[in-house]
Design a protein around this motif. Structure first.
Motif: not given
Length: 264
Positions: A224-236, A238-244, A258-260
Motif C-alpha cells: 500500500x502507498x498513500x498518494x495525494x494530488x493538490x492544485x497549486x493554481x488553476x486558471x485559464x 491549466x493547473x499546476x499540481x503537486x504530487x506526493x 505536474x502541469x495539467x
C-alpha cells in the motif's frame, strides 16, 4: 483481451519486451489505457524499465522529467540513450514512439550514494486514515488501467480541501516489479486535485511530470502507498499540481510537480 479483467502483470510485460541494443518493441499493451492514451504511470514505467534493461549497471533512480507529448497507444517502440555519465551520476534519455510518432520523452537521473554532508529526514504525512479501516472504491468508467489497482479512501468523505485528492493505492499484481519501478508506475495514479475545483465535468490531460525520489530503497507494508494530488493554481485551462507519495507508515518517498490541461 477482455478489458473488464486485470491486465497481465506489467512487471512481466517489461521484463519480456523484445530488445535490440537500445531499442525495445511492445505490442498489445491495452490493459493500461485511459481513454485514447496509455496511463502515464504505465508508459513512464515501461520507459524506466527499458532504461534499466538496456543499462543494467545503473545506480539508483533519483529523479525524472517526463513529457507526455502525444497519445500513447497499445503498440510502442522505446529507444534508450545515455546523455552523460559522471563519477556518480548517469543521465539517460528515453523516447517512446506510438505509431511512429514521438509520444513520450523521459530524462532520468540515476545517482550512486556518497558520504553525506548533513541530513534532512523525509516528511511524515498527517491526518490520513489508516488503510486497514477503509473500503475498496469502485473503478471510474473509461479508465481501464484502474482495474489493475486497489484504491481506498485516505481522507474523510467529501475530501480534505478544494483542489486536493488523497487515496491509498495498491497494485493487484506486483510480479516482476522492483520497488523503484513500482513508485514510477503508481506515482501518477490519481486524478489531479483540480478535478475537485472544476465547475463542470470535462476532459483533463497531464502534460508533464517531474519527480524526485526521497531515498534509494522505498519500502512499504502489504503493497500500500498513500498518494495525494493538490492544485497549486488553476486558471485559464491549466493547473499546476503537486504530487506526493508516502509509504504505509506515512514516510514520504516521492514528490513531484505536474502541469495539467483542463478542458470543457
Amino acid at each position: 483481451m477482455d478489458r473488464q479483467t486485470t491486465a497481465p502483470a506489467i512487471g512481466r510485460i517489461a521484463a519480456d519486451m523484445p530488445q535490440e541494443g537500445g531499442h525495445f518493441t511492445l505490442r498489445g499493451v491495452d490493459g493500461w489505457l485511459q481513454g485514447r492514451t496509455m496511463y502515464g504511470g504505465a508508459s513512464s514505467f515501461l520507459a524506466y524499465a527499458a532504461a534499466c534493461k538496456a543499462l543494467p549497471d545503473l545506480p539508483p533512480l533519483r529523479s525524472a522529467q517526463i513529457g507526455f507529448i502525444a497519445p500513447v497507444g497499445p503498440d510502442v517502440d522505446i529507444t534508450v540513450s545515455v546523455l552523460r555519465t559522471g563519477k556518480s551520476v548517469t543521465q539517460v534519455q528515453t523516447d517512446l514512439y506510438s505509431g511512429s510518432v514521438l509520444a513520450h520523452r523521459g530524462l532520468w537521473l540515476f545517482g550512486s550514494a556518497r558520504p553525506s554532508n548533513g541530513a534532512v529526514a523525509a516528511p511524515h504525512a498527517e491526518g490520513f486514515l489508516a488503510v486497514e479501516d477503509m473500503e475498496q472504491l469502485g473503478s471510474p468508467e473509461g479508465l481501464h488501467f484502474i482495474r489493475n489497482l486497489e484504491i481506498r479512501r485516505a481522507e474523510p468523505k467529501g475530501g480534505l480541501a478544494k483542489g486536493k485528492v488523497r487515496r491509498w493505492v495498491r497494485l493487484k499484481d506486483r510480479d516482476g516489479l522492483d520497488p523503484m519501478g513500482e513508485l514510477v508506475l503508481l506515482g501518477d495514479a490519481l486524478p489531479p486535485g483540480s478535478i475537485r475545483a472544476m465547475e463542470r465535468q470535462g476532459p483533463i490531460s497531464s502534460i508533464n511530470w517531474t519527480f524526485t525520489v526521497l531515498g534509494d530503497s522505498p519500502v512499504t507494508r502489504d503493497g500500500w502507498w498513500l498518494l495525494e494530488t493538490s492544485s497549486n493554481h488553476m486558471a485559464e485551462g491549466f493547473s499546476s499540481e503537486t504530487l506526493r507519495m508516502w509509504n504505509a507508515d506515512g514516510t514520504e518517498v516521492m514528490r513531484g510537480l505536474q502541469s495539467v490541461a483542463i478542458f470543457g
